[in-house]
Design a protein around this motif. Sequence first.
Motif, PDB file in Angstrom:
ATOM      1  N   PHE A  31      34.346  37.472  47.670  1.00  0.00           N
ATOM      2  CA  PHE A  31      35.546  37.717  47.325  1.00  0.00           C
ATOM      3  C   PHE A  31      36.561  36.927  48.134  1.00  0.00           C
ATOM      4  O   PHE A  31      36.854  37.368  49.256  1.00  0.00           O
ATOM      5  N   PRO A  33      40.703  36.378  48.320  1.00  0.00           N
ATOM      6  CA  PRO A  33      41.964  36.828  47.473  1.00  0.00           C
ATOM      7  C   PRO A  33      42.785  35.724  47.494  1.00  0.00           C
ATOM      8  O   PRO A  33      42.671  34.610  47.900  1.00  0.00           O
ATOM      9  N   PHE A  36      46.253  35.312  42.066  1.00  0.00           N
ATOM     10  CA  PHE A  36      45.977  35.926  41.135  1.00  0.00           C
ATOM     11  C   PHE A  36      44.599  36.959  41.405  1.00  0.00           C
ATOM     12  O   PHE A  36      44.193  37.625  40.202  1.00  0.00           O
ATOM     13  N   ARG A  37      44.310  37.074  42.439  1.00  0.00           N
ATOM     14  CA  ARG A  37      43.336  38.082  42.732  1.00  0.00           C
ATOM     15  C   ARG A  37      43.680  38.824  43.904  1.00  0.00           C
ATOM     16  O   ARG A  37      43.469  38.713  45.354  1.00  0.00           O
ATOM     17  N   ALA A  39      44.812  41.681  46.778  1.00  0.00           N
ATOM     18  CA  ALA A  39      43.784  42.304  47.837  1.00  0.00           C
ATOM     19  C   ALA A  39      44.582  42.975  49.090  1.00  0.00           C
ATOM     20  O   ALA A  39      45.541  42.595  49.296  1.00  0.00           O
ATOM     21  N   ASP A  58      39.743  44.473  46.773  1.00  0.00           N
ATOM     22  CA  ASP A  58      40.588  43.941  45.855  1.00  0.00           C
ATOM     23  C   ASP A  58      41.379  45.173  45.264  1.00  0.00           C
ATOM     24  O   ASP A  58      41.309  46.309  45.823  1.00  0.00           O
ATOM     25  N   HIS A  84      48.761  46.079  38.972  1.00  0.00           N
ATOM     26  CA  HIS A  84      49.096  45.359  40.414  1.00  0.00           C
ATOM     27  C   HIS A  84      49.910  45.908  41.445  1.00  0.00           C
ATOM     28  O   HIS A  84      50.184  45.033  42.070  1.00  0.00           O
ATOM     29  N   ALA A 120      47.630  45.301  49.003  1.00  0.00           N
ATOM     30  CA  ALA A 120      47.450  44.639  47.634  1.00  0.00           C
ATOM     31  C   ALA A 120      49.012  44.376  47.381  1.00  0.00           C
ATOM     32  O   ALA A 120      49.642  45.576  46.971  1.00  0.00           O
ATOM     33  N   ASP A 140      29.571  40.704  51.259  1.00  0.00           N
ATOM     34  CA  ASP A 140      30.470  40.937  49.876  1.00  0.00           C
ATOM     35  C   ASP A 140      29.676  42.098  49.008  1.00  0.00           C
ATOM     36  O   ASP A 140      28.406  41.670  48.726  1.00  0.00           O
ATOM     37  N   ARG A 142      30.098  45.149  45.533  1.00  0.00           N
ATOM     38  CA  ARG A 142      30.894  45.853  44.584  1.00  0.00           C
ATOM     39  C   ARG A 142      30.553  47.205  45.053  1.00  0.00           C
ATOM     40  O   ARG A 142      29.278  47.750  44.841  1.00  0.00           O
TER      41      ARG A 142
END
Length: 158
Positions: A31, A33, A36-37, A39, A58, A84, A120, A140, A142
Motif C-alpha cells: 500500500f 499512499p 487518491f489514496r 493515509a 489507509d 475522506h 489522513a 502489508d 488487510r
Amino acid sequence: MDFGLPTPRALVTTLTDLLDRDVTLTPAPPFIPGPFRPATLGVYVDDSLQVVAVGVLDIALSAYASASLVMLPRKAAWEAVSSHTLTTPLRDQLHVVLTTLGELLTIPGERIHLYAVHAAGDRPPEFVLHKTWVLERRLDVRITVPGYGSGLLALVRA
C-alpha cells in the motif's frame, strides 16, 4: 534477515488486545499512499531522531481502528471514510494506535518511538512519504475490525 517487523500473529494479538475485538488479518499488496489514496503516516525514530520506520494506515483503517478504540458508532467511522476526512475524535486516537504498533517494531539494542503522526488528509513531509515507497523491509496486510470494516496497514522499515 530480521528487519524488526512483527509477525502477523503478533500484529493480530496486539490489535485484538488494543481494540478489544477479534481482528483478522490477510496479506495485502504493498500500500503506497498518494493523492487518491489518503493515509495516516506514523513516523518512528531512534534515539538520534533518525527515521527508522513508517506505519501507514489507509483512511478506512484509520477511521475503523480509532472509532473502535473509543467505541464510537460505526456510522461515524463510515462517514469519515466516505468523506475522506477524519474527525477530531478519530484523529486523536491515531496516536494510541500508532504508539502501540510501534512497540512491535524491535531489533535488540534499538529503541524506537513514535515521533509524529500525519493523519489522513494532512500533507506529510515529502521525505516521509518517500519512505513508504520501499518495496522491501515491509509488512502489508488487510485488517478487518469486526463491526466496522477493513482497511490496509503497512509497516515499513526505512
